[in-house]
Design a protein around this motif. Sequence first.
Motif, PDB file in Angstrom:
ATOM      1  N   GLU A  48     -35.700 -29.252  26.996  1.00  0.00           N
ATOM      2  CA  GLU A  48     -34.368 -29.860  27.006  1.00  0.00           C
ATOM      3  C   GLU A  48     -34.091 -30.488  28.366  1.00  0.00           C
ATOM      4  O   GLU A  48     -34.444 -29.938  29.401  1.00  0.00           O
ATOM      5  CB  GLU A  48     -33.335 -28.775  26.710  1.00  0.00           C
ATOM      6  CG  GLU A  48     -31.919 -29.264  26.622  1.00  0.00           C
ATOM      7  CD  GLU A  48     -30.925 -28.143  26.288  1.00  0.00           C
ATOM      8  OE1 GLU A  48     -29.758 -28.475  26.045  1.00  0.00           O
ATOM      9  OE2 GLU A  48     -31.322 -26.960  26.277  1.00  0.00           O
ATOM     10  N   SER A  49     -33.450 -31.676  28.341  1.00  0.00           N
ATOM     11  CA  SER A  49     -32.984 -32.325  29.567  1.00  0.00           C
ATOM     12  C   SER A  49     -31.546 -32.791  29.343  1.00  0.00           C
ATOM     13  O   SER A  49     -30.985 -32.574  28.275  1.00  0.00           O
ATOM     14  CB  SER A  49     -33.887 -33.510  29.932  1.00  0.00           C
ATOM     15  OG  SER A  49     -33.712 -34.566  29.002  1.00  0.00           O
ATOM     16  N   ALA A  50     -30.982 -33.460  30.318  1.00  0.00           N
ATOM     17  CA  ALA A  50     -29.581 -33.869  30.224  1.00  0.00           C
ATOM     18  C   ALA A  50     -29.333 -34.887  29.115  1.00  0.00           C
ATOM     19  O   ALA A  50     -28.263 -34.891  28.507  1.00  0.00           O
ATOM     20  CB  ALA A  50     -29.112 -34.443  31.559  1.00  0.00           C
ATOM     21  N   PRO A  65     -21.357 -32.062  22.634  1.00  0.00           N
ATOM     22  CA  PRO A  65     -21.671 -30.626  22.690  1.00  0.00           C
ATOM     23  C   PRO A  65     -23.000 -30.315  22.005  1.00  0.00           C
ATOM     24  O   PRO A  65     -23.348 -30.920  20.996  1.00  0.00           O
ATOM     25  CB  PRO A  65     -20.514 -29.975  21.927  1.00  0.00           C
ATOM     26  CG  PRO A  65     -19.403 -30.969  21.971  1.00  0.00           C
ATOM     27  CD  PRO A  65     -20.058 -32.325  21.992  1.00  0.00           C
ATOM     28  N   ARG A  66     -23.721 -29.378  22.583  1.00  0.00           N
ATOM     29  CA  ARG A  66     -24.995 -28.937  22.012  1.00  0.00           C
ATOM     30  C   ARG A  66     -24.783 -27.569  21.355  1.00  0.00           C
ATOM     31  O   ARG A  66     -24.249 -26.664  21.978  1.00  0.00           O
ATOM     32  CB  ARG A  66     -26.069 -28.872  23.098  1.00  0.00           C
ATOM     33  CG  ARG A  66     -26.355 -30.249  23.659  1.00  0.00           C
ATOM     34  CD  ARG A  66     -27.464 -30.259  24.657  1.00  0.00           C
ATOM     35  NE  ARG A  66     -27.622 -31.619  25.173  1.00  0.00           N
ATOM     36  CZ  ARG A  66     -28.709 -32.061  25.766  1.00  0.00           C
ATOM     37  NH1 ARG A  66     -29.752 -31.258  25.923  1.00  0.00           N
ATOM     38  NH2 ARG A  66     -28.776 -33.289  26.202  1.00  0.00           N
ATOM     39  N   THR A  67     -25.215 -27.481  20.122  1.00  0.00           N
ATOM     40  CA  THR A  67     -25.049 -26.251  19.350  1.00  0.00           C
ATOM     41  C   THR A  67     -26.405 -25.561  19.296  1.00  0.00           C
ATOM     42  O   THR A  67     -27.307 -26.002  18.592  1.00  0.00           O
ATOM     43  CB  THR A  67     -24.539 -26.565  17.933  1.00  0.00           C
ATOM     44  OG1 THR A  67     -23.392 -27.407  18.034  1.00  0.00           O
ATOM     45  CG2 THR A  67     -24.183 -25.295  17.193  1.00  0.00           C
ATOM     46  N   LYS A  68     -26.525 -24.479  20.067  1.00  0.00           N
ATOM     47  CA  LYS A  68     -27.828 -23.816  20.153  1.00  0.00           C
ATOM     48  C   LYS A  68     -27.698 -22.298  20.220  1.00  0.00           C
ATOM     49  O   LYS A  68     -28.107 -21.665  21.181  1.00  0.00           O
ATOM     50  CB  LYS A  68     -28.631 -24.352  21.326  1.00  0.00           C
ATOM     51  CG  LYS A  68     -27.935 -24.331  22.658  1.00  0.00           C
ATOM     52  CD  LYS A  68     -28.856 -24.939  23.723  1.00  0.00           C
ATOM     53  CE  LYS A  68     -28.236 -24.785  25.096  1.00  0.00           C
ATOM     54  NZ  LYS A  68     -29.144 -25.208  26.131  1.00  0.00           N
ATOM     55  N   PRO A  69     -27.157 -21.709  19.158  1.00  0.00           N
ATOM     56  CA  PRO A  69     -27.064 -20.248  19.148  1.00  0.00           C
ATOM     57  C   PRO A  69     -28.443 -19.615  19.011  1.00  0.00           C
ATOM     58  O   PRO A  69     -29.350 -20.187  18.409  1.00  0.00           O
ATOM     59  CB  PRO A  69     -26.222 -19.966  17.900  1.00  0.00           C
ATOM     60  CG  PRO A  69     -26.513 -21.111  16.988  1.00  0.00           C
ATOM     61  CD  PRO A  69     -26.685 -22.308  17.902  1.00  0.00           C
ATOM     62  N   THR A  93     -38.720 -36.616  19.727  1.00  0.00           N
ATOM     63  CA  THR A  93     -37.922 -36.913  20.913  1.00  0.00           C
ATOM     64  C   THR A  93     -36.525 -37.226  20.405  1.00  0.00           C
ATOM     65  O   THR A  93     -36.321 -38.203  19.678  1.00  0.00           O
ATOM     66  CB  THR A  93     -38.484 -38.112  21.703  1.00  0.00           C
ATOM     67  OG1 THR A  93     -39.834 -37.824  22.056  1.00  0.00           O
ATOM     68  CG2 THR A  93     -37.661 -38.362  22.956  1.00  0.00           C
ATOM     69  N   ILE A  94     -35.552 -36.395  20.769  1.00  0.00           N
ATOM     70  CA  ILE A  94     -34.201 -36.449  20.225  1.00  0.00           C
ATOM     71  C   ILE A  94     -33.210 -36.822  21.323  1.00  0.00           C
ATOM     72  O   ILE A  94     -32.993 -36.043  22.255  1.00  0.00           O
ATOM     73  CB  ILE A  94     -33.815 -35.069  19.635  1.00  0.00           C
ATOM     74  CG1 ILE A  94     -34.840 -34.617  18.596  1.00  0.00           C
ATOM     75  CG2 ILE A  94     -32.404 -35.098  19.079  1.00  0.00           C
ATOM     76  CD1 ILE A  94     -34.984 -35.514  17.406  1.00  0.00           C
ATOM     77  N   ALA A  95     -32.623 -38.011  21.223  1.00  0.00           N
ATOM     78  CA  ALA A  95     -31.580 -38.395  22.177  1.00  0.00           C
ATOM     79  C   ALA A  95     -30.347 -37.535  21.923  1.00  0.00           C
ATOM     80  O   ALA A  95     -29.967 -37.293  20.772  1.00  0.00           O
ATOM     81  CB  ALA A  95     -31.240 -39.874  22.029  1.00  0.00           C
ATOM     82  N   HIS A  96     -29.733 -37.069  23.006  1.00  0.00           N
ATOM     83  CA  HIS A  96     -28.539 -36.227  22.883  1.00  0.00           C
ATOM     84  C   HIS A  96     -27.724 -36.405  24.160  1.00  0.00           C
ATOM     85  O   HIS A  96     -28.003 -35.755  25.170  1.00  0.00           O
ATOM     86  CB  HIS A  96     -28.938 -34.760  22.691  1.00  0.00           C
ATOM     87  CG  HIS A  96     -27.847 -33.923  22.132  1.00  0.00           C
ATOM     88  ND1 HIS A  96     -28.014 -33.141  21.021  1.00  0.00           N
ATOM     89  CD2 HIS A  96     -26.567 -33.736  22.513  1.00  0.00           C
ATOM     90  CE1 HIS A  96     -26.883 -32.501  20.750  1.00  0.00           C
ATOM     91  NE2 HIS A  96     -25.993 -32.843  21.651  1.00  0.00           N
ATOM     92  N   ALA A  97     -26.773 -37.316  24.101  1.00  0.00           N
ATOM     93  CA  ALA A  97     -25.968 -37.638  25.278  1.00  0.00           C
ATOM     94  C   ALA A  97     -25.297 -36.388  25.849  1.00  0.00           C
ATOM     95  O   ALA A  97     -24.927 -35.479  25.110  1.00  0.00           O
ATOM     96  CB  ALA A  97     -24.921 -38.688  24.927  1.00  0.00           C
TER      97      ALA A  97
END
Length: 193
Positions: free
Chosen positions: A151-153, A86-90, A78-82
């Motif tokens: 993925e969520s917000a 920016p999300r890097t997902k190529p 479970t990864i917190a990501h405010a």
Amino acid sequence: AKISMLNRFLFASAVLALSSAHANSAATVDGIADESFWSSAQRFDQFVTVEPFNQQAPAQSQVVMLQSLPEGLAVFFTIAHAADIPRTKPQTQRDQLEAADRVNLIIDFDGKGQTAYNFTVSLSGAIEDGIASRDQFRNDWDGDWQYAVKESAQEWTVEMLVPWTIAAMEPVSGDTRRVGIYLDRVLKARGER
């Protein structure tokens, strides 16, 4: 002096029960930890930043759960990501994950520091796997394992199932196996691991 590949990773030790205690709790690898066996999983949530190497608690938290099942090792990140980071997902081909938000599981099935297997999943669902030995890392090995990303917000999750048949392992006596594990997450926008 040459630093061995395995010594570059900070391994923790885990004892995994190899019994069929959870035989009735089959894993559905869907990125959601809703199976009953997760309630008794080993939980890891005390991580430090190693890139840059400041050993501070990361601003974005992560929790990892491990559970030994008859079919393999189940792992849930479970990864917190405010939302403001920016999300890097190529979208990338297998074994090409240099510039991506990702999680890593490296497991030394024998716990001896000789050979370990790497399992990496990116936020986009791309994967990398390989073998680390005392003096090299090879990603030309492709294992047969399961994974899913949600993925969520405010966070993202990764679920993995690594079958016990994926690697040759030394026999153990009894119903437990001591393994070495390394867990991390890479937050590419901030250059953090």
